[in-house]
Scaffold this motif. Structure first.
Motif, PDB file in Angstrom:
ATOM      1  N   UNK A 150       0.813  -1.208   0.000  1.00  0.00           N
ATOM      2  CA  UNK A 150       0.000   0.000   0.000  1.00  0.00           C
ATOM      3  C   UNK A 150       0.850   1.263   0.000  1.00  0.00           C
ATOM      4  N   UNK A 203       3.396   4.144  -1.614  1.00  0.00           N
ATOM      5  CA  UNK A 203       3.759   4.765  -2.888  1.00  0.00           C
ATOM      6  C   UNK A 203       4.459   6.069  -2.568  1.00  0.00           C
ATOM      7  N   UNK A 241       4.887   9.552  -1.981  1.00  0.00           N
ATOM      8  CA  UNK A 241       3.975  10.680  -1.799  1.00  0.00           C
ATOM      9  C   UNK A 241       4.586  11.966  -2.346  1.00  0.00           C
ATOM     10  N   UNK A 242       3.706  12.838  -2.806  1.00  0.00           N
ATOM     11  CA  UNK A 242       4.158  14.154  -3.252  1.00  0.00           C
ATOM     12  C   UNK A 242       4.189  15.070  -2.029  1.00  0.00           C
ATOM     13  N   UNK A 275     -11.485  17.026  -4.024  1.00  0.00           N
ATOM     14  CA  UNK A 275     -10.261  16.225  -4.083  1.00  0.00           C
ATOM     15  C   UNK A 275      -9.101  16.967  -3.415  1.00  0.00           C
ATOM     16  N   UNK A 321      -9.448  16.608   0.264  1.00  0.00           N
ATOM     17  CA  UNK A 321      -9.223  15.247   0.754  1.00  0.00           C
ATOM     18  C   UNK A 321      -7.858  14.707   0.352  1.00  0.00           C
ATOM     19  N   UNK A 322      -6.982  15.581  -0.152  1.00  0.00           N
ATOM     20  CA  UNK A 322      -5.719  15.074  -0.690  1.00  0.00           C
ATOM     21  C   UNK A 322      -4.706  14.770   0.402  1.00  0.00           C
ATOM     22  N   UNK A 323      -4.995  15.213   1.629  1.00  0.00           N
ATOM     23  CA  UNK A 323      -4.000  15.045   2.676  1.00  0.00           C
ATOM     24  C   UNK A 323      -2.914  16.101   2.603  1.00  0.00           C
ATOM     25  N   UNK A 324      -2.956  16.917   1.544  1.00  0.00           N
ATOM     26  CA  UNK A 324      -2.018  18.034   1.437  1.00  0.00           C
ATOM     27  C   UNK A 324      -2.631  19.243   2.130  1.00  0.00           C
ATOM     28  N   UNK A 368     -15.426  10.537   5.332  1.00  0.00           N
ATOM     29  CA  UNK A 368     -14.153  11.169   4.981  1.00  0.00           C
ATOM     30  C   UNK A 368     -14.014  12.557   5.597  1.00  0.00           C
ATOM     31  N   UNK A 397     -15.990  15.265   5.206  1.00  0.00           N
ATOM     32  CA  UNK A 397     -16.545  16.425   4.502  1.00  0.00           C
ATOM     33  C   UNK A 397     -17.835  16.897   5.163  1.00  0.00           C
ATOM     34  N   UNK A 417      -5.688  15.609   8.175  1.00  0.00           N
ATOM     35  CA  UNK A 417      -4.767  15.450   7.038  1.00  0.00           C
ATOM     36  C   UNK A 417      -4.159  14.049   6.972  1.00  0.00           C
ATOM     37  N   UNK A 423      -6.810  11.768   5.683  1.00  0.00           N
ATOM     38  CA  UNK A 423      -7.031  12.001   4.251  1.00  0.00           C
ATOM     39  C   UNK A 423      -5.908  11.411   3.411  1.00  0.00           C
ATOM     40  N   UNK A 424      -4.688  11.445   3.947  1.00  0.00           N
ATOM     41  CA  UNK A 424      -3.571  10.865   3.199  1.00  0.00           C
ATOM     42  C   UNK A 424      -3.750   9.361   3.052  1.00  0.00           C
ATOM     43  N   UNK A 425      -4.557   8.761   3.936  1.00  0.00           N
ATOM     44  CA  UNK A 425      -4.745   7.316   3.903  1.00  0.00           C
ATOM     45  C   UNK A 425      -5.987   6.909   3.133  1.00  0.00           C
ATOM     46  N   UNK A 426      -6.711   7.868   2.558  1.00  0.00           N
ATOM     47  CA  UNK A 426      -7.939   7.478   1.859  1.00  0.00           C
ATOM     48  C   UNK A 426      -8.026   8.095   0.468  1.00  0.00           C
ATOM     49  N   UNK A 466     -11.203   9.120  -2.164  1.00  0.00           N
ATOM     50  CA  UNK A 466     -12.645   9.243  -2.271  1.00  0.00           C
ATOM     51  C   UNK A 466     -13.001   9.508  -3.724  1.00  0.00           C
ATOM     52  N   UNK A 486      -1.071  14.174  -5.103  1.00  0.00           N
ATOM     53  CA  UNK A 486      -0.955  13.257  -3.973  1.00  0.00           C
ATOM     54  C   UNK A 486       0.294  12.394  -4.019  1.00  0.00           C
ATOM     55  N   UNK A 507      -3.869   3.730  -1.537  1.00  0.00           N
ATOM     56  CA  UNK A 507      -3.959   4.123  -0.125  1.00  0.00           C
ATOM     57  C   UNK A 507      -4.796   3.068   0.599  1.00  0.00           C
ATOM     58  N   UNK A 508      -4.697   2.970   1.922  1.00  0.00           N
ATOM     59  CA  UNK A 508      -5.399   1.879   2.622  1.00  0.00           C
ATOM     60  C   UNK A 508      -6.912   1.872   2.432  1.00  0.00           C
TER      61      UNK A 508
END
Lengths: 256, 208
Positions: free
Chosen positions: A28, A30, A32-33, A117, A120-123, B52, B54, B74, B77-80, B82, B106, B152-153
């Motif tokens: 799982x 990869x 990451x940016x 997006x 939800x990007x984690x950035x 998630x 939102x 964050x 979110x890095x682990x999902x 959508x 990402x 991602x998981x």
């Protein structure tokens, strides 16, 4: 193991159930940016899109040119008088031109799910908002700044004032884009938000208008414009530090 | 390394006067898939959006590895990934460009991986056409290519099979199966049910 009631049927896959044989856990993983890469791509994406539909790009510039060039027709072709009016004409034109493009800053991204997006990007959404605002400035503020000296010259301003005008409009539009990004993000959920957006953004833009016009006036008279320019720069820096944060928060609210 | 798991406790969410989510709860371990079923308007999308982060549920919480996701959004979110029912694509860009920007934000992505993902969903032939000229099914396939590039998981999928032909639905099944077998988790809101080929599926029915 019954935990609840209500109308909703529940599902309880046991945590300890033998799940499908799990491969190596790094399956799982990869590369990451990082935040800089993400912001760079968000900026490039907006520039790329703008060059795909150039019509939207030209709109604020055409508006600016039209407004400023109609003044001599309406007032008088006398250069001495036009020179006096030039700062006001230039800045009102630049302010309205920049406002015109603001409506499009987040709208398409909200419609097609791009903002979702991003969120939800984690950035860092703040960094992505900053990148979008920077793209907006490069596409409207910078062209306006480059056009302003031409318009000024056509209004009878001496060429010695060109660097001062260029600089003041360039810095002022940075502040305008940043202030506008907050308004654009706040009005995201609203249909036909144009009027509300102006109502929100214009009062906050007034300091930029005042100091910008003052700087341009001093440049035209050949005086030192350091003082108003510093104030403009202070507004721009305040905007850089606060506006992306506020815009990101507003975008999160609009997504709910 | 902690074992990833998703737990949802007693989720309640109101939309104005409507009580949309009424005490939803479930738990999901690695390699497991949850199929969220229900009629139109039963809150499938709302549930995914609440998962998630939102949408804000009035009551209850979502736990990721035992921690409330609100404590570190964050990281969650890095682990999902959508995928909403609209593919997040720009009509003026080509599928390749879209993925380059969307997924590139990402993860680092090289051209070969991108091309492989596009080929996998059958998009290689039209990967240089602007998305505005593509059909709804083709757009969905591009979105699936994006998903394939995000291992991602946790995958949250809203109607992943809409607009797809039989082969396309099989592709969704393959992607989900592959994801489960490498230890991923999937929550999918589905109207018609997931393809038969997906195993280890638990069903959650939302009442309208």
């Amino acid at each position: 193991m019954s935990r609840s009631e209500g109308t909703v049927a529940q599902a309880f896959p046991s945590i300890d159930a033998p799940a499908v044989p799990v491969a190596a856990s790094n399956a799982l993983a990869f590369p990451r940016a990082d935040a800089r890469e993400a912001a760079r791509l968000a900026l490039l994406r907006d520039l790329h899109l703008a060059f795909r539909k150039r019509g939207q790009l030209v709109q604020p510039l055409a508006f600016f040119a039209m407004v400023t060039l109609l003044f001599p027709l309406a007032i008088s072709p006398e250069l001495a008088r036009l020179r006096e009016l030039a700062p006001g004409v230039l800045w009102v034109g630049a302010l309205l031109g920049s406002l015109l493009a603001l409506e499009f800053l987040f709208r398409d991204d909200a419609y097609d799910g791009t903002l979702e997006q991003y969120a939800l990007s984690g950035q860092s959404l703040t960094a992505l908002m900053f990148a979008k605002t920077l793209a907006h400035w490069l596409l409207t503020g910078l062209p306006l700044a480059l056009m302003a000296p031409l318009v000024a010259i056509s209004l009878g301003v001496a060429t010695t004032a060109v660097p001062g005008i260029l600089l003041s409009v360039a810095i002022g539009t940075v502040a305008l884009s940043l202030i506008g990004s907050i308004g654009a993000a706040l009005t995201l959920g609203i249909k036909r938000s144009g009027a509300l957006l102006s109502l929100l953004t214009l009062p906050l833009s007034l300091p930029v208008l005042i100091f910008g016009a003052r700087a341009t006036q001093l440049a035209i008279h050949g005086a030192s414009l350091v003082a108003p320019l510093e104030l403009l720069a202070a507004l721009a820096i305040l905007g850089v530090t606060l506006a992306p944060l506020a815009a990101a928060a507003a975008v999160r609210i609009s997504l709910e | 390394m902690s074992v990833e798991r998703l737990e949802v406790e007693n989720l309640h969410l109101w939309r104005g006067e409507r009580h949309v989510l009424r005490g939803v709860h479930f738990a999901l371990a690695r390699g497991a898939c949850l199929e969220v079923c229900g009629a139109n308007g039963s809150g499938k999308t709302t549930l995914l959006r609440a998962l998630c982060g939102l949408a804000y549920p009035e009551e209850g919480q979502v736990l990721w590895n035992g921690e409330n996701v609100r404590r570190d959004l964050p990281a969650f979110h890095a682990a999902l990934a959508y995928l909403g029912h609209e593919a997040p694509l720009k009509a003026d860009l080509t599928p390749r460009e879209n993925l380059h920007y969307w997924i590139g934000i990402r993860r680092r992505l090289d051209d070969a991986e991108l091309a492989a993902a596009l080929t996998r969903v059958g998009a290689h032939e039209w990967s240089e056409r602007q998305v505005r000229t593509l059909s709804a099914g083709q757009r969905r396939r591009v979105a699936l290519a994006g998903l394939a590039l995000l291992p991602v998981p946790l995958w949250l999928l809203d109607e992943p099979t809409t607009n797809l032909d039989a082969a396309g639905r099989e592709l969704v099944g393959d992607l989900i199966r592959e994801h489960l077998s490498r230890g991923g988790m999937v929550v999918a809101a589905v109207h018609q049910g997931l393809p038969q080929s997906v195993h280890n599926v638990t069903r959650l029915d939302l009442a309208a």
